[in-house]
Motif scaffolding. Structure first.
Motif, PDB file in Angstrom:
ATOM      1  N   HIS A 166      52.464  38.788  33.886  1.00 24.68           N
ATOM      2  CA  HIS A 166      52.999  40.334  34.461  1.00 24.68           C
ATOM      3  C   HIS A 166      53.345  41.672  33.932  1.00 24.68           C
ATOM      4  N   GLU A 189      40.616  44.194  40.792  1.00 24.13           N
ATOM      5  CA  GLU A 189      40.802  42.940  41.444  1.00 24.13           C
ATOM      6  C   GLU A 189      41.198  42.666  41.577  1.00 24.13           C
ATOM      7  N   ASP A 190      42.288  41.968  42.512  1.00 23.52           N
ATOM      8  CA  ASP A 190      43.506  41.620  42.233  1.00 23.52           C
ATOM      9  C   ASP A 190      44.538  40.002  41.512  1.00 23.52           C
ATOM     10  N   ASP A 191      43.500  40.221  40.435  1.00 19.41           N
ATOM     11  CA  ASP A 191      43.532  39.009  39.182  1.00 19.41           C
ATOM     12  C   ASP A 191      44.532  39.931  38.711  1.00 19.41           C
ATOM     13  N   GLU A 192      45.618  39.230  38.207  1.00 19.70           N
ATOM     14  CA  GLU A 192      46.124  40.034  36.705  1.00 19.70           C
ATOM     15  C   GLU A 192      45.712  40.033  35.888  1.00 19.70           C
ATOM     16  N   VAL A 247      42.611  42.321  35.420  1.00 16.16           N
ATOM     17  CA  VAL A 247      43.166  43.762  35.182  1.00 16.16           C
ATOM     18  C   VAL A 247      43.979  44.239  34.128  1.00 16.16           C
TER      19      VAL A 247
END
Length: 120
Positions: free
Chosen positions: A53, A77-80, A83
């Motif tokens: 993050h 995407e919600d996958d950090e 991203v």
């Protein structure tokens, strides 16, 4: 868009919105994308943030400094991790290419917003 109303079919609405967006200059795109609200991550107030993050926050800051616009992920995407990788990849783009990509993503966001509005 107001001048083009009324739209007889939903498809006409999306077609006209796309035509208008694509007719704008790169400077117009920068004005729209650059004025988007972005969530700034303050690390001192968030001890629970993961290393990824924090890496994403730093990559997004570099992106904003380099291109003068906020980072709009194309991946959806919600996958950090995904991203973060996308942001790092796009940091290597020349400004002219990146602005085109960001404009395309902004157009997709607008289309999604119009769809939500029409569902109500």
């Amino acid at each position: 868009m107001c001048e083009a109303r009324p739209f007889m079919m939903v498809e006409n609405l999306f077609e006209r919105a796309s035509q208008i967006w694509l007719s704008l200059t790169p400077e117009d795109w920068i004005e729209v994308i650059g004025s988007q609200i972005t969530a700034k991550i303050t690390t001192s107030a968030r001890p629970d943030l993961t290393e990824n993050h924090l890496g994403l926050a730093q990559a997004v800051q570099l992106y904003e400094e380099k291109f003068g616009i906020i980072f709009l992920p194309d991946s959806g995407e919600d996958d950090e991790n995904k991203v973060l990788q996308e942001c790092l990849d796009r940091l290597g783009n020349p400004a002219s290419i990146e602005l085109g990509l960001a404009a395309k993503v902004r157009q997709q966001i607008t289309e999604k917003s119009l769809n939500k509005l029409l569902e109500k």
